[in-house]
Write an enzyme that holds these catalytic residues in place. Structure first.
Site, short mmCIF file in Angstrom:
data_model
loop_
_atom_site.label_atom_id
_atom_site.label_comp_id
_atom_site.label_asym_id
_atom_site.label_seq_id
_atom_site.Cartn_x
_atom_site.Cartn_y
_atom_site.Cartn_z
N GLU A 7 6.68 3.20 -2.50
CA GLU A 7 6.42 4.16 -1.43
C GLU A 7 7.66 4.43 -0.58
O GLU A 7 7.70 5.41 0.16
CB GLU A 7 5.28 3.65 -0.55
CG GLU A 7 4.61 4.72 0.28
CD GLU A 7 3.35 4.23 0.96
OE1 GLU A 7 3.21 4.45 2.17
OE2 GLU A 7 2.50 3.63 0.28
N ASP A 103 2.05 1.02 -1.21
CA ASP A 103 1.45 0.07 -0.28
C ASP A 103 0.01 -0.20 -0.70
O ASP A 103 -0.72 0.72 -1.07
CB ASP A 103 1.47 0.63 1.15
CG ASP A 103 2.82 0.43 1.82
OD1 ASP A 103 3.73 -0.10 1.16
OD2 ASP A 103 2.96 0.81 2.99
N TYR A 305 1.16 -8.18 4.88
CA TYR A 305 0.78 -6.77 4.99
C TYR A 305 0.04 -6.49 6.30
O TYR A 305 -0.92 -7.19 6.64
CB TYR A 305 -0.11 -6.40 3.79
CG TYR A 305 -0.47 -4.94 3.72
CD1 TYR A 305 0.49 -4.00 3.39
CD2 TYR A 305 -1.76 -4.51 3.99
CE1 TYR A 305 0.17 -2.65 3.32
CE2 TYR A 305 -2.10 -3.17 3.92
CZ TYR A 305 -1.12 -2.24 3.59
OH TYR A 305 -1.45 -0.91 3.53
#
Length: 631
Positions: A7, A103, A305
């Site tokens: 990404e 992601d 994350y």
């Protein structure tokens, strides 16, 4: 050749290093049978109205509602985006297999799949699904690639969200702007932003219309301890004086003394929203600034994350926690009390059933780089201390409750003594934590509390000194960014209890990753302003919310129910078609209702307007996407 699509360029560089793609090319890395390329965040978006129908280019009430027979995507108009897309398309044509390295979340799935769809991809695709960007996590991820089919429901939910925002946001924005705006003024309406704004407006009106009232509480002092009368508040001081005259010469008798041992568990680990709330409280960071900071910490590999909505870890993480704790070099002194002991494993921390895509935000165990900013260090410190604290024992205390009686009036005194601070030693000397706890305590406290009470015996009695304490009713507090985030998470419910908060998350409005952006949109639209930490609605916002009669447009509870349906779609428990059909029916009914309004009302406000319809929908404008991609 295997093609990996990430990404961001920085993530592409990390993955290229792991797979051995060491040769840098224009827009990708190559080597060892791999090519690694990247998007810049969103390269594609849903088509705009004029892309479907030339008549929809002009804003007109007669063209509403705009509902395409089939939604399509297009490249975001940008030379750099077009060049990178052509690179990706060429590599897709040459490769044998693709690894989607976006992601690991709903938006990441949408970004990557749209690009592959636009490129006409027919190649087999696997999914890299990781919770941190450490070398170990990337290697593990490549050893356990997931079939693309597994993530289909996640993509479907993201697509439904995007289509729902398009249908409701673009149509309602045009509808209200044309019907009620002045001289081309844009009145931005959104599926999430409008209910959020309504929360701020409702709270502000409640405060402005609040009429304070004096009242008097009856208390008495016996053996240097203050007792409070149960349910004895007086709206007129004279009524209280009558009671005092009646009881002042009568003895107070202790009717019961109870001592209870209590425990206070460590606070839960952080999801994104609770981290934003905590950083707003302790660091005065805005929601968007906290998100940018934790995203940077994630990309620097020191935290996991960030865009998560769970406060739990999976059971398999337990074996890794000791190593993570040992890696926190600056915190070893704090951890002395738990050294040499088996790490605590609480069900409030480790629970597989409470984790879907990603676990709570914790340190990764990687050493901190020297280039962290002050904000990054402060946010990391908050995350590290919280992680450490969950392995400490509960804080244990003894609470004493003394009940007494004078005539027919019941009194009570309470005392709470800390026996073992447990996890609270982690925060010893942390002034920010002390200030936060003091503030929370003041907000919740509704009776006299003290430390050690003198020893009392049931049946003892003696003279006392009754008194009246004047109090004044207080209005609710203005929202801060932190408290507004909590209200969004619980669909407007005022909830402090962590267990209840967890239960209400399913129907919160917005997603953890988008709530900060929604608040930023409200600033940009001129709908809210910040005064110190308090959020205030502007006159235009108050007028707009008053103007909207359709509850579905502004009710946090109803919008929360819709968010719940999106989560059900993600888990294959609800039909995507039914969700989109409801959105279409809703905008048709809203359009008819507004067009039938016979009044000639207009909203006049000075706003910095950007007529980008994409931003009008939910703030996901081309500019914002470009900005995200270039970070």
């Amino acid at each position: 050749m295997i093609l990996c699509i990430t990404e961001k360029p920085s993530v592409g560089s990390d993955i290229a290093k792991i797979v051995g793609a060491s040769s840098r090319r224009d827009g990708y890395f190559e080597g060892n049978g791999y090519c690694v390329t990247w998007t810049f965040g969103h390269l594609c978006c849903l088509k705009e109205p004029a892309d479907y129908c030339t008549e929809w280019k002009r804003w007109s009430l007669s063209s509403l509602p705009m509902i395409p027979p089939r939604f399509g995507i297009k490249l975001i108009p940008s030379d750099s985006y077009k060049r990178q897309f052509e690179t990706i398309k060429n590599l897709i044509e040459q490769c044998d297999e693709i690894v989607n390295c976006g992601d690991a979340g709903q938006e990441g799935e949408l970004i990557q799949r749209w690009v592959m769809q636009k490129a006409g991809c027919k190649k087999p695709v696997k999914r890299l699904w990781i919770s941190s960007l450490t070398d170990e996590a990337i290697r593990d991820g490549f050893q356990n690639l997931r079939p693309e089919k597994e993530l289909e429901p996640l993509y479907t939910a993201g697509l439904c969200r995007a289509i729902g925002d398009w249908v409701l946001g673009l149509n309602a924005t045009r509808l209200y702007s044309l019907k009620y705006g002045m001289q081309g003024q844009v009145l931005s309406i959104g599926r999430v932003q409008t209910p959020t704004l309504a929360l701020v407006v409702s709270r502000q009106l409640e405060i402005e219309n609040f009429v304070p009232k004096d009242y008097w509480e009856l208390k008495t002092v016996y053996r240097e301890t203050t007792f409070s009368a149960a349910g004895k508040n007086f709206d007129v001081e004279e009524k209280g004086k009558v009671v005092i005259d009646r009881i002042k010469d009568l003895p107070l008798t202790v009717t019961d003394v109870t001592k209870k041992a209590g425990k206070e568990a460590p606070p839960r680990l952080f999801d994104l929203t609770s981290l934003q709330v905590e950083c707003n409280k302790k660091l005065n960071l805005g929601a968007d600034e906290t998100l940018r900071t934790i995203q940077s910490l994630y990309e620097k590999k020191v935290t996991t994350y960030p865009r998560v909505d769970t406060t739990y870890l999976t059971d398999d993480m337990y074996s890794k926690c000791g190593g993570i704790l040992n890696s926190l070099k600056d915190y070893q002194q704090i951890m002395i009390p738990i050294r040499g002991q088996k790490l605590r494993k609480s069900k409030k921390v480790f629970d597989n059933s409470k984790v879907t895509d990603h676990h709570a935000i914790i340190p990764t165990g990687q050493p901190l780089p020297d280039n962290l900013t002050k904000a990054e260090r402060d946010v990391f410190n908050i995350i590290a201390l919280r992680f450490i604290s969950v392995f400490f024992p509960d804080c244990s205390f003894e609470q004493t409750v003394v009940n007494a009686k004078v005539d027919n009036i019941n009194f009570k005194a309470t005392g709470k003594v800390i026996i073992d601070p447990g996890w609270k030693v982690v925060y010893a000397g942390d002034k920010r934590q002390e200030d936060t706890e003091k503030s929370d305590k003041n907000e919740k406290e509704d009776e006299e509390t003290a430390g050690i009470l003198p020893p009392f015996t049931k049946g003892e009695s003696g003279p006392h000194a009754p008194k009246l304490v004047k109090k004044t009713t207080q209005p609710p507090k203005y929202f801060t960014e932190g408290t507004l985030l909590k209200a969004m998470e619980t669909a407007g419910a005022l909830v402090d209890d962590e267990d209840l908060r967890e239960a209400l998350k399913a129907n919160g409005i917005g997603r953890p990753s988008t709530r900060a952006a929604i608040i930023e949109i409200l600033y940009k639209r001129g709908y809210i302003v910040k005064e110190r930490k308090s959020l205030r609605a502007t006159p235009a916002a108050i007028e707009l919310v008053a103007l909207i009669k359709e509850e579905l447009l502004k009710s946090a509870k109803l919008t929360g129910i819709w968010e719940g349906k999106l989560r059900q779609i993600e888990h294959e428990e609800y039909s995507a078609k039914d969700f989109i059909d409801q959105i279409k029916q809703m905008i048709s009914e809203i359009t008819i209702s507004v067009l039938r309004d016979p009044t000639n009302r207009r909203i006049v406000a000075e706003q910095a307007q950007d007529k980008s319809e994409k931003e009008s929908a939910e703030g996901k404008s081309t500019k914002k996407k470009e900005k995200k991609g270039k970070k």
